[in-house]
Design an enzyme around this catalytic site. Sequence first.
Site, PDB file in Angstrom:
ATOM      1  N   LYS A 124       0.798  -1.235   0.000  1.00 32.42           N
ATOM      2  CA  LYS A 124       0.000   0.000   0.000  1.00 32.42           C
ATOM      3  C   LYS A 124       0.828   1.282   0.000  1.00 32.42           C
ATOM      4  CE  LYS A 124      -1.585  -2.255   3.400  1.00 32.42           C
ATOM      5  NZ  LYS A 124      -2.106  -2.699   4.683  1.00 32.42           N
ATOM      6  N   VAL A 143      -6.545  -3.209  -1.244  1.00 34.10           N
ATOM      7  CA  VAL A 143      -7.711  -2.668  -0.525  1.00 34.10           C
ATOM      8  C   VAL A 143      -8.672  -3.817  -0.257  1.00 34.10           C
ATOM      9  CG1 VAL A 143      -9.611  -1.007  -0.554  1.00 34.10           C
ATOM     10  CG2 VAL A 143      -7.512  -0.504  -1.821  1.00 34.10           C
ATOM     11  N   GLY A 169      -2.350 -11.353  15.787  1.00 36.94           N
ATOM     12  CA  GLY A 169      -1.598 -11.121  14.543  1.00 36.94           C
ATOM     13  C   GLY A 169      -2.348 -10.285  13.527  1.00 36.94           C
ATOM     14  N   GLU A 177      -0.748  -4.310  12.073  1.00 36.90           N
ATOM     15  CA  GLU A 177       0.526  -4.108  11.368  1.00 36.90           C
ATOM     16  C   GLU A 177       1.645  -4.181  12.406  1.00 36.90           C
ATOM     17  OE1 GLU A 177       0.894  -3.232   7.935  1.00 36.90           O
ATOM     18  OE2 GLU A 177      -1.257  -3.420   7.653  1.00 36.90           O
ATOM     19  N   ASP A 201      -3.455   3.284   7.671  1.00 36.08           N
ATOM     20  CA  ASP A 201      -3.687   2.161   6.760  1.00 36.08           C
ATOM     21  C   ASP A 201      -4.987   2.385   5.964  1.00 36.08           C
ATOM     22  OD1 ASP A 201      -3.180  -0.749   5.948  1.00 36.08           O
ATOM     23  OD2 ASP A 201      -5.198  -0.852   6.793  1.00 36.08           O
ATOM     24  N   LYS A 234      -5.739   3.116   1.734  1.00 34.55           N
ATOM     25  CA  LYS A 234      -6.745   2.432   0.915  1.00 34.55           C
ATOM     26  C   LYS A 234      -7.694   3.442   0.270  1.00 34.55           C
ATOM     27  CE  LYS A 234      -5.998  -1.652   3.699  1.00 34.55           C
ATOM     28  NZ  LYS A 234      -6.269  -2.332   4.977  1.00 34.55           N
TER      29      LYS A 234
HETATM   30  N1  HSE Z   1      -3.474  -4.241   9.223  1.00 28.92           N
HETATM   31  C1  HSE Z   1      -4.394  -4.333   8.123  1.00 28.92           C
HETATM   32  C2  HSE Z   1      -5.797  -4.539   8.675  1.00 28.92           C
HETATM   33  C3  HSE Z   1      -3.980  -5.457   7.212  1.00 28.92           C
HETATM   34  O1  HSE Z   1      -5.931  -4.711   9.888  1.00 28.92           O
HETATM   35  O2  HSE Z   1      -6.769  -4.495   7.934  1.00 28.92           O
HETATM   36  C4  HSE Z   1      -4.632  -5.480   5.861  1.00 28.92           C
HETATM   37  O3  HSE Z   1      -4.347  -4.344   5.093  1.00 28.92           O
END
Ligand code: HSE
Length: 336
Positions: free
Chosen positions: A122, A149, A203, A206, A217, A221
């Site tokens: 991204k 995205v 997990g 990021e 993030d 997108k």
């Molecule tokens: N860290 C991002 C999320 C990963 O939680 O959606 C996918 O882009």
Amino acid sequence: MKRMDLVIAGFGTVGQGFAEVLDMRGKSIALSTGVEPRIVGAFDSKSAIYDEEGLDPNLLLYNKASGKVGNEPLVDGVAFLESIDYDLLVEVSPTNIVTGGPGLHHMRSALGSGKHLITVNKGPLALAFSELSSIARENCVEMRYEGSVGGGMPIINLCRESLSGQEISSVMGILNGTCNFILSRMDSGLPFEQALKEAQELGYAESDPSYDIDGIDTACKVVILANSVFEIDCNIHDVDVSGITAITEEAVAMAAEQNYCIRLIGEVSKERLEVSPRLVLKGHPLSVGGTLNVAQVNTDLAGPISISGRGAGRLETASAILSDLLAIIRSSVNNK
Ligand code: HSE
């Protein structure tokens, strides 16, 4: 049989997922299209491997599990790419939203030397979308990024292909699974810090979770959707961003009393590029819970269309890369 020779840059979760998916689907793609996709090279920040005769995806997965994707030490990804023959780069190296990182250099190198590009990275797209698109156009190659995205949720293809011919006035969505997980856990009474800790342990977040919780993030997108669906030449600095760190348990409880939940919404339209926490009526298509992503596309002819799916994950994101690969193979067959 014709071949499409692939190189994978970055062999983490997504790169490995793609190798696995190609192992499962490569033969059927070759049978149905007449073009055999083969991995001829792969590299990560430490090592590289190349074989013009093709590499068994299982060998790459085995190598990675044993510690190194290849036996050549990697000094510079661009130098490696410039030293080998291939047709298409799958760029899935770790993202860097400040500089674009090595991924941006890999993409410029591949497109500039006439190779197709598929990426879910991204940062480079959010910083340099229009530059990369121009390089692709000038070199008559394709650049596709469905998995960047919504992961396995095909929002870009939905807008650009299934809804083509319609006017899309806006796309609004939950585009970050980590934030949605945290806000959903807060709906069940958990404090923000504890919900974030759970998201990290599972997990979802990021490696630097501020990318998620500060809305960065989601903003990336928004930029990718703005450029690709609305043809707005913009980058990450053009988005108005607020994250979810200021959302309190009290605010979530007050919203719930009125039958609302709080969700981090990315909005894209010609007038607005915004990421902000908003009140969403429970039961509305945008009120999904857990790590799901969802988007509502507002069209002039078909009205609102909603799509939901898994926004991250090894095979989910690899499925988006697979659909981009098929699109490129099909157009290469049609253009011959
Ligand atoms: N860290 C991002 C999320 C990963 O939680 O959606 C996918 O882009």
